[in-house]
Write a protein that holds these residues in place. Structure first.
Motif, PDB file in Angstrom:
ATOM      1  N   LEU A 205      77.462  93.596 -48.911  1.00  0.00           N
ATOM      2  CA  LEU A 205      76.491  93.384 -49.986  1.00  0.00           C
ATOM      3  C   LEU A 205      76.099  94.712 -50.635  1.00  0.00           C
ATOM      4  CD1 LEU A 205      74.205  90.689 -48.315  1.00  0.00           C
ATOM      5  CD2 LEU A 205      75.634  90.362 -50.348  1.00  0.00           C
ATOM      6  N   GLU A 206      75.953  95.758 -49.821  1.00  0.00           N
ATOM      7  CA  GLU A 206      75.606  97.078 -50.378  1.00  0.00           C
ATOM      8  C   GLU A 206      76.647  97.527 -51.388  1.00  0.00           C
ATOM      9  OE1 GLU A 206      75.165  96.578 -47.076  1.00  0.00           O
ATOM     10  OE2 GLU A 206      73.171  97.345 -46.570  1.00  0.00           O
ATOM     11  N   GLU A 207      77.926  97.402 -51.007  1.00  0.00           N
ATOM     12  CA  GLU A 207      79.000  97.810 -51.908  1.00  0.00           C
ATOM     13  C   GLU A 207      78.956  96.971 -53.196  1.00  0.00           C
ATOM     14  OE1 GLU A 207      83.360  98.955 -50.730  1.00  0.00           O
ATOM     15  OE2 GLU A 207      83.355  96.837 -51.305  1.00  0.00           O
ATOM     16  N   LEU A 208      78.744  95.679 -53.039  1.00  0.00           N
ATOM     17  CA  LEU A 208      78.675  94.786 -54.192  1.00  0.00           C
ATOM     18  C   LEU A 208      77.547  95.195 -55.137  1.00  0.00           C
ATOM     19  CD1 LEU A 208      79.030  90.969 -54.217  1.00  0.00           C
ATOM     20  CD2 LEU A 208      77.009  91.966 -55.239  1.00  0.00           C
ATOM     21  N   PHE A 209      76.339  95.385 -54.586  1.00  0.00           N
ATOM     22  CA  PHE A 209      75.193  95.688 -55.441  1.00  0.00           C
ATOM     23  C   PHE A 209      75.208  97.118 -55.979  1.00  0.00           C
ATOM     24  CE2 PHE A 209      73.256  91.875 -53.379  1.00  0.00           C
ATOM     25  CZ  PHE A 209      73.082  91.156 -54.549  1.00  0.00           C
ATOM     26  N   ASN A 210      76.024  97.988 -55.389  1.00  0.00           N
ATOM     27  CA  ASN A 210      76.192  99.320 -55.990  1.00  0.00           C
ATOM     28  C   ASN A 210      77.011  99.234 -57.269  1.00  0.00           C
ATOM     29  OD1 ASN A 210      74.677 100.922 -54.284  1.00  0.00           O
ATOM     30  ND2 ASN A 210      76.349 101.155 -52.817  1.00  0.00           N
ATOM     31  N   GLU A 211      77.858  98.203 -57.380  1.00  0.00           N
ATOM     32  CA  GLU A 211      78.709  98.052 -58.564  1.00  0.00           C
ATOM     33  C   GLU A 211      78.144  97.060 -59.574  1.00  0.00           C
ATOM     34  OE1 GLU A 211      83.129  96.477 -59.751  1.00  0.00           O
ATOM     35  OE2 GLU A 211      82.947  97.720 -57.961  1.00  0.00           O
ATOM     36  N   ILE A 212      77.478  96.016 -59.068  1.00  0.00           N
ATOM     37  CA  ILE A 212      77.031  94.917 -59.924  1.00  0.00           C
ATOM     38  C   ILE A 212      75.517  94.955 -60.085  1.00  0.00           C
ATOM     39  CG2 ILE A 212      76.855  92.386 -60.068  1.00  0.00           C
ATOM     40  CD1 ILE A 212      79.503  92.219 -58.567  1.00  0.00           C
TER      41      ILE A 212
ATOM     42  N   LEU B 135      84.113  89.196 -42.943  1.00  0.00           N
ATOM     43  CA  LEU B 135      84.751  88.440 -44.024  1.00  0.00           C
ATOM     44  C   LEU B 135      84.664  89.117 -45.384  1.00  0.00           C
ATOM     45  CD1 LEU B 135      83.308  84.938 -43.030  1.00  0.00           C
ATOM     46  CD2 LEU B 135      85.642  85.746 -42.639  1.00  0.00           C
ATOM     47  N   GLY B 136      83.707  90.022 -45.541  1.00  0.00           N
ATOM     48  CA  GLY B 136      83.473  90.598 -46.856  1.00  0.00           C
ATOM     49  C   GLY B 136      82.752  89.605 -47.747  1.00  0.00           C
ATOM     50  N   VAL B 137      82.517  90.015 -48.988  1.00  0.00           N
ATOM     51  CA  VAL B 137      81.742  89.219 -49.923  1.00  0.00           C
ATOM     52  C   VAL B 137      82.510  89.099 -51.239  1.00  0.00           C
ATOM     53  CG1 VAL B 137      79.455  88.940 -50.961  1.00  0.00           C
ATOM     54  CG2 VAL B 137      79.698  90.290 -48.894  1.00  0.00           C
ATOM     55  N   LEU B 138      82.493  87.898 -51.817  1.00  0.00           N
ATOM     56  CA  LEU B 138      83.154  87.653 -53.096  1.00  0.00           C
ATOM     57  C   LEU B 138      82.106  87.505 -54.189  1.00  0.00           C
ATOM     58  CD1 LEU B 138      85.610  84.919 -51.825  1.00  0.00           C
ATOM     59  CD2 LEU B 138      86.250  87.243 -52.488  1.00  0.00           C
ATOM     60  N   ALA B 139      82.400  88.059 -55.365  1.00  0.00           N
ATOM     61  CA  ALA B 139      81.550  87.882 -56.539  1.00  0.00           C
ATOM     62  C   ALA B 139      82.349  87.088 -57.568  1.00  0.00           C
ATOM     63  CB  ALA B 139      81.141  89.235 -57.105  1.00  0.00           C
ATOM     64  N   PHE B 140      81.831  85.913 -57.914  1.00  0.00           N
ATOM     65  CA  PHE B 140      82.472  85.069 -58.927  1.00  0.00           C
ATOM     66  C   PHE B 140      81.694  85.182 -60.233  1.00  0.00           C
ATOM     67  CE2 PHE B 140      83.495  83.022 -54.860  1.00  0.00           C
ATOM     68  CZ  PHE B 140      84.874  82.947 -54.946  1.00  0.00           C
TER      69      PHE B 140
ATOM     70  N   ILE C 258      77.665  84.682 -55.524  1.00  0.00           N
ATOM     71  CA  ILE C 258      78.169  85.427 -54.364  1.00  0.00           C
ATOM     72  C   ILE C 258      78.439  84.457 -53.208  1.00  0.00           C
ATOM     73  CG2 ILE C 258      77.530  87.058 -52.558  1.00  0.00           C
ATOM     74  CD1 ILE C 258      76.032  88.634 -54.507  1.00  0.00           C
ATOM     75  N   ARG C 259      79.584  84.634 -52.576  1.00  0.00           N
ATOM     76  CA  ARG C 259      79.919  83.847 -51.382  1.00  0.00           C
ATOM     77  C   ARG C 259      80.619  84.750 -50.375  1.00  0.00           C
ATOM     78  NH1 ARG C 259      78.146  78.197 -51.687  1.00  0.00           N
ATOM     79  NH2 ARG C 259      76.888  78.488 -53.540  1.00  0.00           N
TER      80      ARG C 259
END
Length: 124
Positions: A75-82, A113-118, A26-27
């Motif tokens: 991060l909340e949105e990211l961890f709700n999906e991943i 900036l939002g968050v990127l998941a690689f 995550i970045r």
């Protein structure tokens, strides 16, 4: 054209990358990271910390190929999906994973900036 990007990772996190437990990096959505593309290589540098001091770095600790990139508003949105285990294997739950990242990622930056998941696979 495939590019190689060096990124730093603390020793304990690098251990999880090498073991295969951590498969997503995550970045923040900074311009530098927005340029990364699927197929590019991530060269993970081991950053050795003593408290808040970076005491040493070991380049090319391991190399991975980016297989997928997803962008999230928070991060909340990211961890709700991943699954948080793929990002931070040691985390107890989603809230703990978010708390760990908030130590490094200022909330204002996250919102701007939002968050990127690689997603990545190890090459060696």
């Amino acid at each position: 054209t495939m590019e190689t990007h060096e990124i730093g990772s603390a020793s304990n996190i690098l251990k999880d990358i090498i073991s295969g437990a951590k498969r997503i990096e995550i970045r923040l959505g900074k311009p530098r990271f927005l340029e990364f593309k699927v197929g590019d290589h991530l060269s993970f540098r081991e950053d050795i910390w003593s408290g808040n001091q970076l005491t040493a770095s070991k380049p090319s600790a391991t190399v991975a190929e980016i297989t997928e990139i997803k962008q999230f508003r928070s991060l909340e949105e990211l961890f709700n999906e991943i699954d948080y285990h793929l990002v931070l294997p040691e985390a107890r739950d989603i809230q703990n994973a978010i708390a760990v990242y908030r130590k490094f990622i200022p909330y204002s930056d996250e919102l701007n900036l939002g968050v990127l998941a690689f997603y990545f696979k190890l090459l060696h």
